[in-house]
Structure formats: structure tokens, C-alpha cells
Enzyme design. Structure first.
Site, PDB file in Angstrom:
ATOM      1  N   ASP A  32       0.819  -1.247  -0.010  1.00 51.24           N
ATOM      2  CA  ASP A  32      -0.023  -0.241   0.144  1.00 51.24           C
ATOM      3  C   ASP A  32       0.895   1.234  -0.012  1.00 51.24           C
ATOM      4  OD1 ASP A  32      -3.146   0.426   1.009  1.00 51.24           O
ATOM      5  OD2 ASP A  32      -1.830   2.305   1.050  1.00 51.24           O
ATOM      6  N   ILE A  33       0.503   2.256  -0.738  1.00 54.18           N
ATOM      7  CA  ILE A  33       1.243   3.461  -0.661  1.00 54.18           C
ATOM      8  C   ILE A  33       1.298   4.244   0.455  1.00 54.18           C
ATOM      9  CG2 ILE A  33      -0.615   4.932  -1.841  1.00 54.18           C
ATOM     10  CD1 ILE A  33       1.491   5.873  -3.923  1.00 54.18           C
ATOM     11  N   ASN A  88     -12.913  -3.379   2.855  1.00 53.70           N
ATOM     12  CA  ASN A  88     -13.504  -2.344   2.903  1.00 53.70           C
ATOM     13  C   ASN A  88     -14.676  -2.298   1.841  1.00 53.70           C
ATOM     14  OD1 ASN A  88     -12.233  -1.144   5.153  1.00 53.70           O
ATOM     15  ND2 ASN A  88     -10.843  -0.076   3.853  1.00 53.70           N
ATOM     16  N   GLY A  94     -15.814   2.592   3.948  1.00 54.99           N
ATOM     17  CA  GLY A  94     -14.817   3.150   3.663  1.00 54.99           C
ATOM     18  C   GLY A  94     -13.766   2.969   2.646  1.00 54.99           C
ATOM     19  N   GLN A  95     -14.545   2.201   1.337  1.00 53.61           N
ATOM     20  CA  GLN A  95     -13.645   1.967   0.003  1.00 53.61           C
ATOM     21  C   GLN A  95     -13.589   3.352  -0.578  1.00 53.61           C
ATOM     22  OE1 GLN A  95     -15.798  -1.181  -1.927  1.00 53.61           O
ATOM     23  NE2 GLN A  95     -14.143  -1.117  -3.672  1.00 53.61           N
ATOM     24  N   HIS A 101     -10.162  -5.235  -3.155  1.00 57.52           N
ATOM     25  CA  HIS A 101      -8.941  -5.641  -2.552  1.00 57.52           C
ATOM     26  C   HIS A 101      -8.902  -5.912  -1.094  1.00 57.52           C
ATOM     27  CE1 HIS A 101     -10.066  -1.252  -2.347  1.00 57.52           C
ATOM     28  NE2 HIS A 101      -9.419  -1.070  -1.336  1.00 57.52           N
ATOM     29  N   HIS A 103      -6.894  -6.028   2.287  1.00 58.32           N
ATOM     30  CA  HIS A 103      -5.741  -5.412   3.062  1.00 58.32           C
ATOM     31  C   HIS A 103      -5.296  -6.483   3.982  1.00 58.32           C
ATOM     32  CE1 HIS A 103      -6.927  -1.014   2.252  1.00 58.32           C
ATOM     33  NE2 HIS A 103      -8.145  -1.406   2.244  1.00 58.32           N
TER      34      HIS A 103
HETATM   35  P1  5GP Z   1      -9.644   1.128   0.352  1.00 55.25           P
HETATM   36  O1  5GP Z   1      -9.705   2.621   1.311  1.00 55.25           O
HETATM   37  O2  5GP Z   1     -10.328   1.402  -0.747  1.00 55.25           O
HETATM   38  O3  5GP Z   1     -10.075   0.083   1.076  1.00 55.25           O
HETATM   39  O4  5GP Z   1      -8.168   0.820   0.169  1.00 55.25           O
HETATM   40  C1  5GP Z   1      -7.512   1.653  -0.931  1.00 55.25           C
HETATM   41  C2  5GP Z   1      -6.221   1.574  -0.566  1.00 55.25           C
HETATM   42  O5  5GP Z   1      -5.538   1.926  -1.715  1.00 55.25           O
HETATM   43  C3  5GP Z   1      -5.652   2.585   0.197  1.00 55.25           C
HETATM   44  O6  5GP Z   1      -5.274   2.088   1.452  1.00 55.25           O
HETATM   45  C4  5GP Z   1      -4.584   3.312  -0.453  1.00 55.25           C
HETATM   46  O7  5GP Z   1      -3.589   4.042   0.394  1.00 55.25           O
HETATM   47  C5  5GP Z   1      -4.114   2.363  -1.481  1.00 55.25           C
HETATM   48  N1  5GP Z   1      -3.857   3.078  -2.560  1.00 55.25           N
HETATM   49  C6  5GP Z   1      -4.366   4.111  -3.207  1.00 55.25           C
HETATM   50  N2  5GP Z   1      -3.890   4.366  -4.392  1.00 55.25           N
HETATM   51  C7  5GP Z   1      -2.515   3.517  -4.555  1.00 55.25           C
HETATM   52  C8  5GP Z   1      -1.678   3.675  -5.500  1.00 55.25           C
HETATM   53  O8  5GP Z   1      -1.453   4.197  -6.460  1.00 55.25           O
HETATM   54  N3  5GP Z   1      -0.676   2.551  -5.560  1.00 55.25           N
HETATM   55  C9  5GP Z   1      -0.656   1.877  -4.299  1.00 55.25           C
HETATM   56  N4  5GP Z   1       0.294   1.079  -3.874  1.00 55.25           N
HETATM   57  N5  5GP Z   1      -1.676   1.970  -3.211  1.00 55.25           N
HETATM   58  C10 5GP Z   1      -2.662   2.832  -3.449  1.00 55.25           C
END
Ligand code: 5GP
Length: 115
Positions: A32-33, A88, A94-95, A101, A103
Site C-alpha cells: 500500500d502506498i 472495505n 470506507g472503500q 482489494h 488489505h
Molecule cells: P480502500 O480505502 O479502498 O479500502 O483502500 C484503498 C487503498 O489503496 C488505500 O489504503 C490506499 O492507500 C491504496 N492506494 C491508493 N492508490 C494507490 C496507488 O496508486 N498505489 C498503491 N500501492 N496503493 C494505493
């Protein structure tokens, strides 16, 4: 339902960089970034399912494969003391990226309940 194009589609196609830790025909895992734990890895299907609620019964093998990929990636990341797996789903979940995906969070103790 399949998702629209997302940043994760670009990562799958190597159009933007990511720290990829695992790949096979069905799944990709990358760091994750914006990590929320010492180890924070995302496991995604290559098939662009937008969210868990959009998975269909015919996706059951893929869904099982994603969980087993989580197990494999967590082991390879050295998370022998445990870890948390989070999906999520949708707005209240919170998606923020509309490509399913999972985590993997580890390397520290995870409190409960989550925020
Ligand atoms: P969500 O909030 O949808 O469950 O999680 C999305 C996740 O994707 C977040 O933890 C966010 O940091 C990660 N993310 C978003 N854009 C990028 C990206 O361009 N590269 C990587 N490696 N992670 C990303």
C-alpha cells in the site's frame, strides 16, 4: 458487476509503478502506498470486480484463491505473529478504490473495534 478503470488496473498493466510482492494468473499483491501498519499489502483480483458486494456465485473459486493468496503473502512477509485482513466495501465501509482489494495489515498489534 465489473468495475470501471481504476488506478489498480494501471498497476496490473504496469502502467504505474507499485512494489509488487506476488503475482499469479488470477491475483496481484503489492504494498500500500500509504501504509497503516509496518506491513500493509493489498491483494487484488486481476479480474476487475468493483467490490465484494459485486462478487457473483461463479466467482467462488477466485474468492477462495484471494484468501489463500492472503495467507501465502502474509507468510512470505514474515507475519508469523498474526495479522489482520480487511475488505472495505462501499461507501460506509470506507472503500476508496473501486476494485476489490484485501488489505493485509501486520507488524504491530491490531486494536478492536476498528474506527
Ligand atoms: P480502500 O480505502 O479502498 O479500502 O483502500 C484503498 C487503498 O489503496 C488505500 O489504503 C490506499 O492507500 C491504496 N492506494 C491508493 N492508490 C494507490 C496507488 O496508486 N498505489 C498503491 N500501492 N496503493 C494505493
Amino acid at each position: 458487476m465489473t468495475s470501471q478503470e481504476t488506478i489498480f488496473s494501471k498497476i496490473i498493466r504496469r502502467e504505474i509503478p507499485a512494489d509488487i510482492v506476488y503475482e499469479d494468473d488470477l491475483a496481484l499483491a503489492f504494498r500500500d502506498i500509504n501504509p497503516q501498519a509496518p506491513v500493509h499489502i493489498l491483494v487484488i483480483p486481476k479480474q476487475p470486480i468493483a467490490k465484494l458486494a459485486d462478487a457473483e456465485s461463479e466467482d467462488h473459486k477466485l474468492m477462495g484463491h484471494l484468501l489463500l493468496t492472503v495467507k501465502r503473502v502474509a507468510e512470505e512477509a514474515g507475519l508469523s505473529n498474526g495479522y489482520r485482513v480487511v475488505i472495505n466495501n462501499g461507501n460506509d465501509g470506507g472503500q476508496t478504490v473501486d476494485h476489490l482489494h484485501l488489505h493485509i495489515l501486520g507488524g504491530r498489534f491490531m486494536k478492536w473495534p476498528p474506527g
